[in-house]
Write an enzyme that holds these catalytic residues in place. Sequence first.
Site, short mmCIF file in Angstrom:
data_model
loop_
_atom_site.label_atom_id
_atom_site.label_comp_id
_atom_site.label_asym_id
_atom_site.label_seq_id
_atom_site.Cartn_x
_atom_site.Cartn_y
_atom_site.Cartn_z
CB SER A 14 -54.78 -19.95 -30.05
OG SER A 14 -53.99 -20.97 -30.14
CE1 TYR B 297 -50.58 -17.13 -28.65
CE2 TYR B 297 -51.13 -19.14 -28.35
CZ TYR B 297 -51.21 -18.02 -29.20
OH TYR B 297 -51.46 -18.03 -30.54
#
Length: 269
Positions: free
Chosen positions: A131, A144
């Site tokens: 990501s 995250y």
Amino acid sequence: MERKVVLITGGSSGIGKSIGEYLTSKGFIVYGTTRNLSKHPNFNAFHLLALDVKDPKTIATAVAQVVANEGRLDVLVNNAGVGITGPIEETPYEEIQGAFDTNVHGPIYMIKAVLPQMRKQRAGLIINITSIAGYMGLPYRGIYSASKGALELITEALRMETKDFGVQITNLAPGDFATNIAAGRYHAPISESSAYKKPYENTLKQINDHVDTAQDPIAVAKMVLRIIHTKKARIHYKVGQPMQKFSLFLKKILPDIMYEKLLLNHYKL
């Protein structure tokens, strides 16, 4: 020309399904995975296998099935992942552990399972879906960001360890894409008594708004195809909106404190 065999974790929905459908349309033999096959009785976009990236036994079974069926495994796309938001202080540790189990330990289990076959073939490609958030510590998405950043670094190390085996390993970092990730993301509860209530509430709304207006995940699928067709894969690839990719350039050139101020302004914190 022999059709390449691709295994995609988290292939029943979102980015994984988009990648699987696109590669199938291009002539690849595609196997996707899902934790619960019974939830997808009418799935026919490509082969779907039961696999939980947190369970090495299911991983071994699925990989063995692909190799038994096709005689080889050319590409692994480590796509399965979970989102998690919340103030780190108030996020239950079991949820933090769960996010790392899926986003970091899961891909490691998958890589350990496919490498023997790829070494045997003297060929293979592993694409770790990370990501853009993994390149920076984002407020209320720190867990995250950390999990995806960890996978980026693991990939860098693995590339050097496996360079003599004919195996290529790379990262593909997407920005925000229109998927159902928000529905499956863990959100630490917004407590009325929390010291973080207002900034977390505002940031969470902003995160969800970004996902709702994000790009079609077909862009990620097209990048996966491009990587497969690349003779020598780079270490890092990014795909997303121009401003999201530009933010990575700014992080490289700006002093840390200035970049932090940009993030604070962006999230209105």
